[in-house]
Design a protein around this motif. Structure first.
Motif, mmCIF file in Angstrom:
data_model
loop_
_atom_site.group_PDB
_atom_site.id
_atom_site.type_symbol
_atom_site.label_atom_id
_atom_site.label_comp_id
_atom_site.label_asym_id
_atom_site.label_seq_id
_atom_site.Cartn_x
_atom_site.Cartn_y
_atom_site.Cartn_z
ATOM 1 N N TYR A 60 -6.939 -4.733 2.767
ATOM 2 C CA TYR A 60 -6.671 -4.356 1.379
ATOM 3 C C TYR A 60 -6.201 -5.579 0.592
ATOM 4 N N LYS B 266 -4.777 3.405 -2.183
ATOM 5 C CA LYS B 266 -4.669 2.202 -3.016
ATOM 6 C C LYS B 266 -5.988 1.434 -3.037
ATOM 7 N N HIS C 134 3.138 4.749 -5.255
ATOM 8 C CA HIS C 134 1.798 4.157 -5.331
ATOM 9 C C HIS C 134 0.990 4.688 -6.517
#
Length: 362
Positions: free
Chosen positions: A194, A228, A301
């Motif tokens: 990520y 995310k 988040h």
């Protein structure tokens, strides 16, 4: 020519030192010299110092007089011998780690990462099955520690390298024989990819976790990372996924927030109002409930996404973060919850005074 005229023990000592680069700490050399494989290491390096090959840079460090000397010594080793040198050094350092009384000391941390580096170099491109299971699990665990530290430093490249070696050491039987290490390695892989903006790799390791994780709780971290990662291309999809996970964690929300929902959320926070909220927070317990903690993290988040997509749900989320904190205990994410609630009050209701009060608490 001058190198080759050195006594064999001295040249071998230089080869050992070259495996660490252009310099190495004397404490590391002392650990190695305590084994039969590297006896007389310190005295041999003393001879090399007199010959001008290396120098004592301070009280604790030996360094090659020039990096070309280190390169010449290191490259003199055939590749197979080079890997064997790294293997012997790494194994001796791994054994030394067991003797540390304080595992978090600076020296122990230094030895840990040196041991990992040496063993990874030794095993790169080779079959790790020559090692017994206990050693492989130890090396997988040490690579996991290094990967997580690299992630904390936002060093995605190093993290991915350590994850690769860690998964190599656990092998195909990792999920059955060392479940916890394997789970955390794949979580680290998700997060490192990520950070490295590699969504396809995030998805690959995410699916590995979803297919092998034994409990819902073991899937939560991977789900958070996946949310995310997917938000970069589909914010609404990421929000929907987050609310599904929150519902499974016991935190349900309406799909569309009504004015009544918003008023009830704000009213639920007013009951926590007191003359000295800071004192109340300081005297409150730390949040220990795993599900509530992950709920806070997940709301943390998605708040920026809700700011773009749904200001009403943003209010519900921020109020819920405060409610969880006051009822179950406080966590680092609670501070962001205070900020979110402050922002919601000011941006939606223009309640600057109350919003400022919560912002000061954040």
């Amino acid at each position: 020519n001058k190198l080759l005229r050195l006594p064999i023990k001295v040249f071998e000592a230089l080869q050992v030192m070259s495996c660490f680069g252009v310099k190495v700490d004397q404490d590391v050399l002392s650990i190695l010299s305590g084994s039969d494989q590297f006896d007389n290491l310190i005295s041999s390096l003393g001879y090399a110092t007199q010959e001008g090959m290396i120098e004592k840079r301070n009280e604790t460090t030996y360094g090659f007089a020039h990096d070309t000397i280190q390169q010449a010594v290191y490259e003199y080793l055939p590749e197979a011998c080079m890997k064997e040198f790294h293997f012997k050094i790494g194994m001796q350092l791994v054994r030394a780690l067991r003797g540390f009384v304080t595992p978090e000391s600076l020296l122990c941390n230094s030895i840990t990462f040196l041991a990992i580096d040496q063993m990874n170099r030794a095993c790169d491109g080779t079959d790790p099955n020559r090692l017994d299971t206990r050693i492989k699990n130890t090396l997988a665990s040490l690579n996991l520690k290094a990967a997580e530290r690299a992630i904390d430093l936002a060093d995605a490249s190093s993290a991915l390298s350590h994850v690769r070696f860690g998964l190599q050491f656990v092998g195909d039987t990792g999920w059955s024989l060392c479940y916890e290490i394997c789970l955390r390695l794949h979580e680290a892989a998700c997060l490192a990819n990520y950070l490295n903006s590699s969504p396809d790799e995030v998805l690959k390791h995410f699916e590995e976790i979803i297919n092998h994780a034994r409990t819902f709780e073991d899937k939560i971290k991977a789900n958070c990372i996946m949310i995310k990662s997917s938000a970069s291309g589909n914010i609404q999809g990421a929000i929907n996924s987050a609310f599904i996970i929150l519902n499974q964690l016991g935190e349900s929300f309406p799909s569309v927030a009504t004015p009544e929902d918003i008023q009830n959320a704000i009213a639920s926070i007013r009951e926590f109002h007191c003359d000295d909220p800071k004192e109340k927070i300081m005297n409150s317990p730390e949040l220990t409930d795993t599900k509530k903690l992950w709920s806070l993290k997940l709301m943390d988040h998605i708040f920026p996404y809700l700011h773009m997509m749904s200001s009403k749900l943003m209010i519900l989320i921020s109020a819920r973060m405060l409610k969880i904190s006051f009822q179950h205990g406080f966590a680092p994410e609670s501070a962001f919850g205070f900020f979110c609630y402050s922002y919601s009050l000011i941006s939606t209701f223009n309640d600057i005074e109350e919003g400022y009060r919560w912002a000061k608490l954040a």
